[in-house]
Design a protein around this motif. Structure first.
Motif, PDB file in Angstrom:
ATOM      1  N   VAL A 248       0.697  -3.008 -13.627  1.00 46.52           N
ATOM      2  CA  VAL A 248       1.003  -1.787 -12.874  1.00 46.52           C
ATOM      3  C   VAL A 248       0.135  -0.603 -13.291  1.00 46.52           C
TER       4      VAL A 248
ATOM      5  N   GLU B 253      -2.400   2.220 -13.667  1.00 47.51           N
ATOM      6  CA  GLU B 253      -3.148   3.020 -12.688  1.00 47.51           C
ATOM      7  C   GLU B 253      -2.534   2.993 -11.301  1.00 47.51           C
ATOM      8  N   ARG B 254      -1.403   2.320 -11.123  1.00 49.52           N
ATOM      9  CA  ARG B 254      -0.665   2.373  -9.857  1.00 49.52           C
ATOM     10  C   ARG B 254       0.696   3.027 -10.024  1.00 49.52           C
ATOM     11  N   PHE B 255       1.334   2.776 -11.162  1.00 51.59           N
ATOM     12  CA  PHE B 255       2.655   3.321 -11.436  1.00 51.59           C
ATOM     13  C   PHE B 255       2.528   4.407 -12.504  1.00 51.59           C
TER      14      PHE B 255
ATOM     15  N   LYS C  88       2.435  -3.595  -4.060  1.00 51.36           N
ATOM     16  CA  LYS C  88       2.005  -4.940  -3.688  1.00 51.36           C
ATOM     17  C   LYS C  88       3.230  -5.840  -3.551  1.00 51.36           C
TER      18      LYS C  88
ATOM     19  N   MET D  83       5.612   4.915  -7.917  1.00 47.70           N
ATOM     20  CA  MET D  83       4.979   3.628  -7.646  1.00 47.70           C
ATOM     21  C   MET D  83       4.047   3.791  -6.456  1.00 47.70           C
ATOM     22  N   ASN D  84       2.767   3.627  -6.680  1.00 48.20           N
ATOM     23  CA  ASN D  84       1.766   3.768  -5.625  1.00 48.20           C
ATOM     24  C   ASN D  84       1.071   2.441  -5.364  1.00 48.20           C
ATOM     25  N   ASN D  85       0.459   2.343  -4.202  1.00 47.25           N
ATOM     26  CA  ASN D  85      -0.280   1.140  -3.839  1.00 47.25           C
ATOM     27  C   ASN D  85       0.549  -0.114  -4.133  1.00 47.25           C
TER      28      ASN D  85
ATOM     29  N   GLY E 142       0.790  -1.215   0.000  1.00 42.18           N
ATOM     30  CA  GLY E 142       0.000   0.000   0.000  1.00 42.18           C
ATOM     31  C   GLY E 142       0.825   1.269   0.000  1.00 42.18           C
TER      32      GLY E 142
ATOM     33  N   ASP F 241       5.239  -6.685  -6.536  1.00 39.99           N
ATOM     34  CA  ASP F 241       6.080  -5.664  -7.157  1.00 39.99           C
ATOM     35  C   ASP F 241       7.537  -5.791  -6.719  1.00 39.99           C
TER      36      ASP F 241
ATOM     37  N   SER G 145       4.202   3.825  -1.128  1.00 34.92           N
ATOM     38  CA  SER G 145       4.651   4.445  -2.376  1.00 34.92           C
ATOM     39  C   SER G 145       6.167   4.627  -2.373  1.00 34.92           C
TER      40      SER G 145
END
Length: 117
Positions: A63, A65-67, A86, A82-84, A15, A89, A17
């Motif tokens: 990735v 919509e997250r990166f 996992k 890099m967001n959210n 979760g 990743d 970043s």
């Protein structure tokens, strides 16, 4: 011949970043499409995201919509927000020329990202 130096990796909880940076050495950075790749331990290097010289971006489905990939041609630099994050990743991340596949054999040392509780 271009050379690349990646930085910004580390240990992060799911979760969280991170922002990776890639410094390119060599002429003409701004004219080349660039991309981020990653290699999971024991696996093959895979493409993550690309950006062309005009700033158009493309992402792998894993990735999207997250990166977010970006570049600063004045600094010969490439970035990956890099967001959210996992656990999947977790990998060593590299930058190189190319939009969806590498076009240079000059790989840097990479920067390690570990996502773990």
């Amino acid at each position: 011949q271009a050379q690349f130096m990646e930085s910004g990796g580390g240990l992060m909880q799911p979760g969280g970043s991170l922002r990776l940076s890639c410094k390119a050495f060599g002429s003409g950075f701004g004219v080349y499409p660039m991309a981020w790749y990653r290699q999971i331990s024991g696996g093959q290097r895979e493409w993550v995201a690309g950006i062309n010289s005009m700033g158009t971006t493309i992402y792998s489905q894993s990735v999207k919509e997250r990166f977010f990939i970006s570049r600063d041609n004045t600094q010969n630099s490439l970035y990956l927000q890099m967001n959210n994050l996992k656990p999947e990743d977790t990998a060593v991340y590299y930058c190189n020329r190319g939009y969806t596949a590498p076009t240079s054999h000059a790989w840097g040392q990479g920067t390690a990202v570990t996502v773990s509780p």
